[in-house]
Write a protein that holds these residues in place. Sequence first.
Motif, PDB file in Angstrom:
ATOM      1  N   ASN A   1      53.232 -25.185   3.910  1.00 10.47           N
ATOM      2  CA  ASN A   1      53.877 -25.633   3.742  1.00 10.47           C
ATOM      3  C   ASN A   1      55.325 -25.133   2.789  1.00 10.47           C
ATOM      4  O   ASN A   1      55.887 -25.661   2.475  1.00 10.47           O
ATOM      5  CB  ASN A   1      53.011 -26.389   2.166  1.00 10.47           C
ATOM      6  N   SER A   2      54.412 -24.137   2.226  1.00 11.61           N
ATOM      7  CA  SER A   2      55.183 -23.671   1.572  1.00 11.61           C
ATOM      8  C   SER A   2      56.489 -22.313   2.093  1.00 11.61           C
ATOM      9  O   SER A   2      56.983 -21.932   2.180  1.00 11.61           O
ATOM     10  CB  SER A   2      54.464 -22.257   0.769  1.00 11.61           C
ATOM     11  N   TYR A   3      56.329 -22.214   3.944  1.00 11.54           N
ATOM     12  CA  TYR A   3      57.465 -21.539   4.785  1.00 11.54           C
ATOM     13  C   TYR A   3      58.246 -22.787   5.220  1.00 11.54           C
ATOM     14  O   TYR A   3      57.444 -23.928   5.423  1.00 11.54           O
ATOM     15  CB  TYR A   3      56.621 -21.529   5.660  1.00 11.54           C
ATOM     16  N   SER A   4      59.051 -22.472   5.649  1.00 10.03           N
ATOM     17  CA  SER A   4      60.343 -22.940   6.368  1.00 10.03           C
ATOM     18  C   SER A   4      59.904 -22.778   7.892  1.00 10.03           C
ATOM     19  O   SER A   4      60.816 -21.821   7.785  1.00 10.03           O
ATOM     20  CB  SER A   4      61.667 -22.936   6.005  1.00 10.03           C
ATOM     21  N   GLN A   5      59.688 -23.784   8.538  1.00  9.09           N
ATOM     22  CA  GLN A   5      58.902 -23.928   9.837  1.00  9.09           C
ATOM     23  C   GLN A   5      60.500 -23.028  10.990  1.00  9.09           C
ATOM     24  O   GLN A   5      61.833 -23.303  10.713  1.00  9.09           O
ATOM     25  CB  GLN A   5      58.735 -24.746  10.988  1.00  9.09           C
ATOM     26  N   ASP A   6      59.926 -22.096  11.653  1.00  6.36           N
ATOM     27  CA  ASP A   6      61.504 -21.539  12.830  1.00  6.36           C
ATOM     28  C   ASP A   6      61.975 -22.723  14.101  1.00  6.36           C
ATOM     29  O   ASP A   6      62.946 -23.160  13.803  1.00  6.36           O
ATOM     30  CB  ASP A   6      60.819 -20.423  13.139  1.00  6.36           C
ATOM     31  N   TYR A   7      60.260 -23.275  14.379  1.00  3.94           N
ATOM     32  CA  TYR A   7      60.327 -24.609  15.467  1.00  3.94           C
ATOM     33  C   TYR A   7      59.293 -24.767  15.739  1.00  3.94           C
ATOM     34  O   TYR A   7      58.506 -24.726  15.458  1.00  3.94           O
ATOM     35  CB  TYR A   7      61.269 -23.308  17.029  1.00  3.94           C
ATOM     36  N   ARG A   8      60.036 -25.924  15.875  1.00  8.19           N
ATOM     37  CA  ARG A   8      59.277 -27.395  16.542  1.00  8.19           C
ATOM     38  C   ARG A   8      59.787 -27.386  18.029  1.00  8.19           C
ATOM     39  O   ARG A   8      60.532 -28.352  17.982  1.00  8.19           O
ATOM     40  CB  ARG A   8      59.132 -28.982  15.122  1.00  8.19           C
ATOM     41  N   ILE A   9      58.494 -27.488  18.865  1.00 10.71           N
ATOM     42  CA  ILE A   9      58.875 -27.935  20.094  1.00 10.71           C
ATOM     43  C   ILE A   9      57.640 -28.802  20.863  1.00 10.71           C
ATOM     44  O   ILE A   9      56.414 -29.488  20.134  1.00 10.71           O
ATOM     45  CB  ILE A   9      58.333 -26.795  20.652  1.00 10.71           C
ATOM     46  N   THR A  10      58.338 -29.370  21.156  1.00 10.80           N
ATOM     47  CA  THR A  10      57.825 -31.354  21.420  1.00 10.80           C
ATOM     48  C   THR A  10      57.001 -31.134  23.044  1.00 10.80           C
ATOM     49  O   THR A  10      57.995 -31.144  24.247  1.00 10.80           O
ATOM     50  CB  THR A  10      58.785 -32.175  21.067  1.00 10.80           C
ATOM     51  N   TYR A  11      56.239 -31.642  23.938  1.00 14.84           N
ATOM     52  CA  TYR A  11      55.540 -31.157  24.939  1.00 14.84           C
ATOM     53  C   TYR A  11      54.915 -32.706  25.480  1.00 14.84           C
ATOM     54  O   TYR A  11      54.371 -33.502  24.982  1.00 14.84           O
ATOM     55  CB  TYR A  11      55.037 -30.445  24.404  1.00 14.84           C
TER      56      TYR A  11
ATOM     57  N   GLN B   1      55.835 -24.510  29.409  1.00 14.05           N
ATOM     58  CA  GLN B   1      55.271 -25.335  30.669  1.00 14.05           C
ATOM     59  C   GLN B   1      53.790 -24.710  30.663  1.00 14.05           C
ATOM     60  O   GLN B   1      53.726 -23.452  31.414  1.00 14.05           O
ATOM     61  CB  GLN B   1      56.521 -25.246  31.866  1.00 14.05           C
ATOM     62  N   MET B   2      53.268 -25.502  31.297  1.00 13.20           N
ATOM     63  CA  MET B   2      52.062 -25.468  31.728  1.00 13.20           C
ATOM     64  C   MET B   2      51.296 -25.793  33.104  1.00 13.20           C
ATOM     65  O   MET B   2      52.201 -26.980  32.544  1.00 13.20           O
ATOM     66  CB  MET B   2      50.662 -25.185  30.549  1.00 13.20           C
ATOM     67  N   VAL B   3      51.407 -25.192  34.296  1.00 19.22           N
ATOM     68  CA  VAL B   3      50.605 -25.790  35.350  1.00 19.22           C
ATOM     69  C   VAL B   3      49.086 -26.209  35.698  1.00 19.22           C
ATOM     70  O   VAL B   3      48.881 -24.732  36.603  1.00 19.22           O
ATOM     71  CB  VAL B   3      51.896 -25.924  36.865  1.00 19.22           C
ATOM     72  N   ARG B   4      48.692 -26.655  36.304  1.00 20.23           N
ATOM     73  CA  ARG B   4      47.721 -26.825  36.332  1.00 20.23           C
ATOM     74  C   ARG B   4      47.403 -26.838  37.892  1.00 20.23           C
ATOM     75  O   ARG B   4      47.678 -28.102  38.310  1.00 20.23           O
ATOM     76  CB  ARG B   4      46.247 -27.769  35.711  1.00 20.23           C
TER      77      ARG B   4
ATOM     78  N   PHE C   1      49.429 -30.865  38.479  1.00 17.24           N
ATOM     79  CA  PHE C   1      49.510 -31.323  36.161  1.00 17.24           C
ATOM     80  C   PHE C   1      49.885 -30.193  35.751  1.00 17.24           C
ATOM     81  O   PHE C   1      49.676 -29.378  35.022  1.00 17.24           O
ATOM     82  CB  PHE C   1      47.638 -31.300  36.235  1.00 17.24           C
ATOM     83  N   GLU C   2      51.778 -30.615  34.981  1.00 17.82           N
ATOM     84  CA  GLU C   2      52.119 -29.957  33.717  1.00 17.82           C
ATOM     85  C   GLU C   2      51.985 -30.572  32.743  1.00 17.82           C
ATOM     86  O   GLU C   2      51.998 -31.617  32.011  1.00 17.82           O
ATOM     87  CB  GLU C   2      53.665 -30.390  34.570  1.00 17.82           C
ATOM     88  N   ILE C   3      52.040 -29.553  31.668  1.00 11.05           N
ATOM     89  CA  ILE C   3      52.661 -29.689  30.217  1.00 11.05           C
ATOM     90  C   ILE C   3      53.668 -29.410  30.123  1.00 11.05           C
ATOM     91  O   ILE C   3      54.063 -27.828  30.202  1.00 11.05           O
ATOM     92  CB  ILE C   3      51.707 -29.532  29.021  1.00 11.05           C
ATOM     93  N   THR C   4      54.848 -29.867  29.552  1.00 11.59           N
ATOM     94  CA  THR C   4      56.093 -29.155  28.924  1.00 11.59           C
ATOM     95  C   THR C   4      56.879 -29.509  27.833  1.00 11.59           C
ATOM     96  O   THR C   4      56.775 -30.939  27.561  1.00 11.59           O
ATOM     97  CB  THR C   4      57.616 -29.913  31.110  1.00 11.59           C
ATOM     98  N   ALA C   5      57.763 -28.488  27.785  1.00  7.80           N
ATOM     99  CA  ALA C   5      58.659 -28.409  26.004  1.00  7.80           C
ATOM    100  C   ALA C   5      60.039 -29.803  26.546  1.00  7.80           C
ATOM    101  O   ALA C   5      60.134 -29.322  27.695  1.00  7.80           O
ATOM    102  CB  ALA C   5      59.315 -27.317  26.246  1.00  7.80           C
TER     103      ALA C   5
END
Length: 549
Positions: A15-25, A154-157, A161-165
């Motif tokens: 909580n004490s930091y300001s986040q650099d990035y938030r990535i949605t997958y 991105q992860m491809v199995r 099957f993919e998990i992609t930003a």
Amino acid sequence: MKKLLFIVFLLGSVNSYSQDYRITYLKSSNGTLVEGQDPILVYTLDEVTIITNQSSVNRKGFAPNEYTRIDHRDNSFIQSAALSIYRVIATRDTVSLAKQTFELLPDTKKILGYKCKKAKTIVNSNTIELWYTDDLKVKGAPTILGQNLGLVLQMVRNGNFEITATKIEKNIPYMVEPTSVEVVDALTYKDIIWKSRFTTINVFKDQIINFSGESKSNDTILRFASGTIAVRKIKIPEIKVGSQIFADVTEQSNGDAYDRTGSFFIIPINKAQSFLDGLKNGAKTLPIYTNGNGKEYQGVVATENYNPVVELMRFYTPFGVKQYNNLQLKDKTWADNVLYRQDISDLRGLLSNQEVWIGIFVGNYDKGGHKVSANITIHDEEESKAVPTQVVPLFCTNNIMEMAGQEYGTMFSSDKGLEVTFKLDKPIKNCRLRYITTGHGGWENGDEFVPKKNSIFLDGKETYSFTPWRTDCGSYRLSNPASGNFPNGLSSSDYSRANWCPGTTTNPIYIDLGNLEAGTHSIQIKIPQGLSEGDSFSSWNVSGVLIGE
């Protein structure tokens, strides 16, 4: 319970930091987004990555919301999961990240405008391809895998099957409310998370099923037939149409050395009389079936005022597993118990949102008998096109009250065999007969060891016939320490049998009956039962329920 308070501090300190990035997958399969999914959110700092997988509330009230905090300074990570608003568990890992290895490949492509490089690894025979970028000068990934490569977009199995930003946002704060959590080891953590994804109904735990006048009932479990039957009432929650339902039974010998018939069953109580009445008042009080062979069979067919038991699972104990593991043979390491597990989803109509009487039986004449545990598990399906079905109990000749005088299934000595007449108030579509059959008579010419054709007739017309037989019994030798050895090199448990083996379940056969109109119908079973020899006789345990839309 010891609390892992320092984990809370580390999570809360974000909580004490300001986040650099938030990535949605988001996840996709064969190019199509997975329906109803919750996104994976990844928050990145210079030295810390946080992965959140916040699931929606499910039928059980609360799905596990998982949080993973990776510390890139020492390659450690902390996983925590909110199992409910009252319980959070956590575990810490300091070795897994350092053990990861990747093949770095020359391929490149752009994802969300960022140049990505490719890495590949193999996990449990699955080929995983990771596309990562160095452009943002941070590290992170939607799973633990590849955390030190860069930012994995991105992860491809296995190529399908993919998990992609899908979105990258800058300076999004990540809030964690401080709370206390339970310390667990990594294996316990995984086990708790796995079990939280489905409902487990514990029916029996280390229940002794034996033959003894000393067997007594208690406040929750009723004992019958000199202790060879245990019965209790269970409340089943509502089960969504299309959900998967499994029954499992674990068995050990507690003294009995022999292969025995077992049954995990439901007692329908929706008519004036039930099998429970027979258990309490004696087998002779149950409706009698006769077919002209001179014998009376108690409680085996449905009548206007009675339904027979419905077998969730028919199983057979091995020869003395656990109790007789001291019998040593070279190159034989005996099993400690036998687990029987079977899909019973088609019986949902008898279980969902009901109080049901469930029983377990193991036929034996041993004071030690057998020790059994039994559960029902319910597994929701995210998407299902299944339609509700009706279950109509028809017959069960498995003489579950064997040790209380219920007659063996010898009615097939008559040409009439077994016949049950039933009435449908409404038409039923796509009917199937869920049919379980096993032959018995344990001598050379008995039906246990002689293949016999089963013929099924609907309304007087033969609709299906087959010869039930198992040739794989030798596969289960390590569950049968007390199985007798013969001069020809075989053991008793190796021999093929009439649709059962010591230490296995007997799977139902599904017989298509088409659409049935409202009105009266009949099902008839014919089997050429073998002749008796002296005191030896053959019998058949058959059970059937009608399932249709």
